[in-house]
Design an enzyme around this catalytic site. Structure first.
Site, PDB file in Angstrom:
ATOM      1  N   HIS A 116       0.426  -0.715   0.233  1.00  0.00           N
ATOM      2  CA  HIS A 116       0.238   0.096  -0.389  1.00  0.00           C
ATOM      3  C   HIS A 116       0.964   1.465  -0.157  1.00  0.00           C
ATOM      4  CE1 HIS A 116      -2.588   3.173   1.997  1.00  0.00           C
ATOM      5  NE2 HIS A 116      -3.558   2.010   1.120  1.00  0.00           N
ATOM      6  N   ASP A 174      -6.873  13.515  -7.572  1.00  0.00           N
ATOM      7  CA  ASP A 174      -6.501  12.024  -7.096  1.00  0.00           C
ATOM      8  C   ASP A 174      -7.044  11.344  -6.841  1.00  0.00           C
ATOM      9  OD1 ASP A 174      -5.203  10.382  -5.481  1.00  0.00           O
ATOM     10  OD2 ASP A 174      -4.828  11.487  -3.915  1.00  0.00           O
ATOM     11  N   MET A 175      -7.437  10.431  -6.661  1.00  0.00           N
ATOM     12  CA  MET A 175      -8.936   9.676  -6.151  1.00  0.00           C
ATOM     13  C   MET A 175      -8.824   7.854  -6.602  1.00  0.00           C
ATOM     14  SD  MET A 175     -11.256   9.966  -9.900  1.00  0.00           S
ATOM     15  CE  MET A 175     -12.495   9.620  -9.752  1.00  0.00           C
ATOM     16  N   ALA A 176      -9.877   7.861  -5.655  1.00  0.00           N
ATOM     17  CA  ALA A 176      -9.789   6.236  -5.615  1.00  0.00           C
ATOM     18  C   ALA A 176     -11.103   6.320  -6.472  1.00  0.00           C
ATOM     19  CB  ALA A 176     -11.131   5.840  -4.435  1.00  0.00           C
ATOM     20  N   LYS A 227     -18.993   3.124 -15.328  1.00  0.00           N
ATOM     21  CA  LYS A 227     -17.855   3.834 -16.483  1.00  0.00           C
ATOM     22  C   LYS A 227     -16.560   3.821 -15.205  1.00  0.00           C
ATOM     23  CE  LYS A 227     -21.197   7.088 -18.141  1.00  0.00           C
ATOM     24  NZ  LYS A 227     -21.282   8.465 -19.225  1.00  0.00           N
ATOM     25  N   GLY A 308      -8.027  19.181  -6.713  1.00  0.00           N
ATOM     26  CA  GLY A 308      -6.641  19.112  -5.981  1.00  0.00           C
ATOM     27  C   GLY A 308      -7.120  20.655  -5.423  1.00  0.00           C
TER      28      GLY A 308
HETATM   29  N1  LIG Z   1      -2.994   3.201  -1.999  1.00  0.00           N
HETATM   30  C1  LIG Z   1      -4.500   2.583  -2.133  1.00  0.00           C
HETATM   31  O1  LIG Z   1      -4.346   1.927  -2.501  1.00  0.00           O
HETATM   32  C2  LIG Z   1      -5.647   4.143  -1.770  1.00  0.00           C
HETATM   33  C3  LIG Z   1      -6.981   3.453  -2.235  1.00  0.00           C
HETATM   34  C4  LIG Z   1      -8.343   4.635  -3.245  1.00  0.00           C
HETATM   35  C5  LIG Z   1      -7.737   5.467  -2.512  1.00  0.00           C
HETATM   36  N2  LIG Z   1      -6.497   5.744  -2.267  1.00  0.00           N
HETATM   37  C6  LIG Z   1      -6.259   7.531  -2.323  1.00  0.00           C
HETATM   38  O2  LIG Z   1      -7.208   8.134  -1.454  1.00  0.00           O
HETATM   39  C7  LIG Z   1      -7.497   9.347  -1.372  1.00  0.00           C
HETATM   40  C8  LIG Z   1      -9.202  10.365  -1.888  1.00  0.00           C
HETATM   41  O3  LIG Z   1      -9.798   9.700  -2.286  1.00  0.00           O
HETATM   42  P1  LIG Z   1     -11.180  10.025  -2.704  1.00  0.00           P
HETATM   43  O4  LIG Z   1     -11.622   9.272  -4.050  1.00  0.00           O
HETATM   44  O5  LIG Z   1     -12.032   9.547  -1.825  1.00  0.00           O
HETATM   45  O6  LIG Z   1     -10.925  11.064  -3.183  1.00  0.00           O
HETATM   46  P2  LIG Z   1     -12.478  12.639  -3.246  1.00  0.00           P
HETATM   47  O7  LIG Z   1     -13.645  12.236  -3.320  1.00  0.00           O
HETATM   48  O8  LIG Z   1     -12.142  13.289  -1.574  1.00  0.00           O
HETATM   49  O9  LIG Z   1     -12.034  13.668  -4.163  1.00  0.00           O
HETATM   50  C9  LIG Z   1     -11.524  13.040  -5.151  1.00  0.00           C
HETATM   51  C10 LIG Z   1     -10.927  14.428  -6.083  1.00  0.00           C
HETATM   52  O10 LIG Z   1     -12.049  15.217  -6.539  1.00  0.00           O
HETATM   53  C11 LIG Z   1     -11.789  16.474  -6.358  1.00  0.00           C
HETATM   54  N3  LIG Z   1     -13.035  17.163  -5.427  1.00  0.00           N
HETATM   55  C12 LIG Z   1     -13.498  17.099  -4.680  1.00  0.00           C
HETATM   56  N4  LIG Z   1     -14.318  18.075  -4.601  1.00  0.00           N
HETATM   57  C13 LIG Z   1     -13.855  18.621  -5.297  1.00  0.00           C
HETATM   58  C14 LIG Z   1     -15.342  20.065  -5.719  1.00  0.00           C
HETATM   59  N5  LIG Z   1     -15.907  20.548  -5.159  1.00  0.00           N
HETATM   60  N6  LIG Z   1     -14.748  20.640  -7.041  1.00  0.00           N
HETATM   61  C15 LIG Z   1     -14.178  20.229  -7.301  1.00  0.00           C
HETATM   62  N7  LIG Z   1     -12.959  18.665  -7.470  1.00  0.00           N
HETATM   63  C16 LIG Z   1     -13.170  18.252  -6.328  1.00  0.00           C
HETATM   64  C17 LIG Z   1     -10.681  17.082  -5.605  1.00  0.00           C
HETATM   65  O11 LIG Z   1      -9.967  18.037  -5.679  1.00  0.00           O
HETATM   66  C18 LIG Z   1     -10.252  15.621  -5.380  1.00  0.00           C
HETATM   67  O12 LIG Z   1      -9.118  15.589  -6.695  1.00  0.00           O
HETATM   68  C19 LIG Z   1      -6.777   9.593  -2.538  1.00  0.00           C
HETATM   69  O13 LIG Z   1      -5.673  10.285  -2.036  1.00  0.00           O
HETATM   70  C20 LIG Z   1      -6.301   8.342  -3.345  1.00  0.00           C
HETATM   71  O14 LIG Z   1      -4.753   8.592  -3.411  1.00  0.00           O
HETATM   72  C21 LIG Z   1      -5.660   5.218  -2.250  1.00  0.00           C
END
Ligand SMILES: NC(=O)c1ccc[n+]([C@@H]2O[C@H](COP(=O)([O-])OP(=O)(O)OC[C@H]3O[C@@H](n4cnc5c(N)ncnc54)[C@H](O)[C@@H]3O)[C@@H](O)[C@H]2O)c1
Length: 347
Positions: A116, A174-176, A227, A308
């Site tokens: 991880h 940066d998203m899951a 998707k 971001g």
């Molecule tokens: N290592 C692993 O196995 C693993 C697995 C899953 C996720 N992750 C990490 O978990 C973290 C969280 O992921 P997530 O999908 O829950 O993030 P999130 O849903 O909080 O955000 C996803 C993206 O949407 C953008 N965003 C959110 N709200 C917004 C808005 N109102 N306007 C514009 N942009 C907006 C954020 O800036 C980000 O780039 C990430 O850092 C990801 O790398 C790691």
């Protein structure tokens, strides 16, 4: 309770070092967790330290990294992480991709047998800081069923894309590929709060707002239905399949403390200067950002954000004013500290 980043960093480093991790590697692992907490992504912050330590103690994550380059061509490389810490392997892979992109214009470094790696943003930003564009992805243990399925086959594979901009910060997605990262569901459970509908289902595939029901054999749902599932499948292909590592159902959960995980990553880096002047790209990406920021807003909306931007804002404020650690996580961290004879986290 809020803590200064330096205080959290020292605490985390002491724990990792006590578990046998060399200082410079502890620094790398700690940096990704503190960055996650500072950016408001607590799901990948210090709450992961106890499970990392347990996996290190069991030998599932090597205390000291052993990383080899298995294949290398001009702009590509295949790295074997030999079960080293994901953060250390991914950092090496990104550093290599940046160097290769500088020489050949574009680079792809594939990684197998890693662990991880935390937040994908951490690695993508390293390239953006060097005026390059990065695409970072990783596979992870299955959590999501196919559309219409009732068995988990794919992880909520993270995907980050970062590009420099003349604006204040790089543009960073940066998203899951699940509606939310699993860690956010674990975080909600630890905090004792419910989760919004659409984040997951229970073990029968029925929608639930109870984080424990999702964690107890339920499913996390992909973002955007089929998707998002399709994107997760292509990330799995570009990581686990392309690297020759484990993929899909071969990967046990990180919280299954009876076996190793073999995680794969892919780092793609593009040197902007092979397409246009870096300065021109910065101006154009900032113009694109302005189109988004200045767009007409829906009623009641005060500000529009770039990918971001919210996290950069939170990070700037927390680096100055302190990073919150929830009571549940603090208790767990202090139990871990006590078990290793490390000073507890306190004000
Ligand atoms: N290592 C692993 O196995 C693993 C697995 C899953 C996720 N992750 C990490 O978990 C973290 C969280 O992921 P997530 O999908 O829950 O993030 P999130 O849903 O909080 O955000 C996803 C993206 O949407 C953008 N965003 C959110 N709200 C917004 C808005 N109102 N306007 C514009 N942009 C907006 C954020 O800036 C980000 O780039 C990430 O850092 C990801 O790398 C790691």
């Amino acid at each position: 309770m809020d803590f200064q980043a330096s205080h959290l960093r020292d605490f985390s480093n002491s724990i990792l070092q006590k578990a046998g991790v060399p200082d410079h590697e502890a620094d790398v692992i700690t940096a990704t967790m503190i960055e996650a907490d500072a950016r408001g992504i607590h799901s990948h912050g210090l709450m992961r330290l106890p499970i990392y330590i347990e996996r290190i103690q069991k030998g599932y994550i090597l205390k000291e990294a052993h990383i080899t380059v298995e294949k290398e061509h001009k702009g590509t490389a295949l790295i074997d992480g030999h079960y080293s810490a994901g953060q250390v392997v991914a950092t090496k892979a990104m550093d290599m991709a940046i160097e290769k992109a500088r020489e050949f214009g574009i680079a792809a470094v594939s990684v197998k047998n890693s662990n991880h790696f935390g937040i994908a943003a951490h690695y993508a930003l390293k390239a953006a800081e060097k005026n390059m564009i990065a695409i970072v992805m990783s596979n992870t243990a299955p959590l999501m069923p196919p559309t219409g399925g009732a068995e988990k086959v794919l992880g909520n594979n993270p995907l980050a894309i970062a590009a420099p901009s003349d604006g204040k910060n790089p543009i960073l997605l940066d998203m899951a590929l699940s509606n939310v990262a699993l860690g956010k569901i674990i975080f909600a459970k630890n905090k004792g709060v419910s989760i919004p509908e659409g984040w997951g289902t229970d073990k029968n595939g029925s929608p639930t707002t109870d984080p424990s029901a999702v964690l107890d054999g339920g499913f996390v749902l992909p973002v955007g239905g089929p998707k998002g599932f399709g994107l997760a499948m292509m990330v799995e292909l570009l990581t686990g399949v392309l690297s020759g590592g484990d993929f899909s159902k071969m990967i046990p959960s990180m919280y299954d403390t009876t076996q190793k995980q073999s995680i794969s990553h892919l780092m793609i880096v593009i040197d902007i200067s092979t397409f246009m002047e870096v300065g021109t790209f910065g101006r154009l990406s900032s113009t694109l950002g302005e189109y988004v920021k200045q767009a007409a807003r829906a009623p009641g909306v005060e500000e529009l954000y770039l990918p971001g931007e919210i996290e950069f804002g939170v990070e700037a404020s927390r680096m100055e004013n302190g990073i919150p650690v929830s009571d549940g996580v603090l208790d767990e961290l202090n139990r871990l500290a006590a078990s290793l004879g490390v000073q507890p986290l306190s004000e």
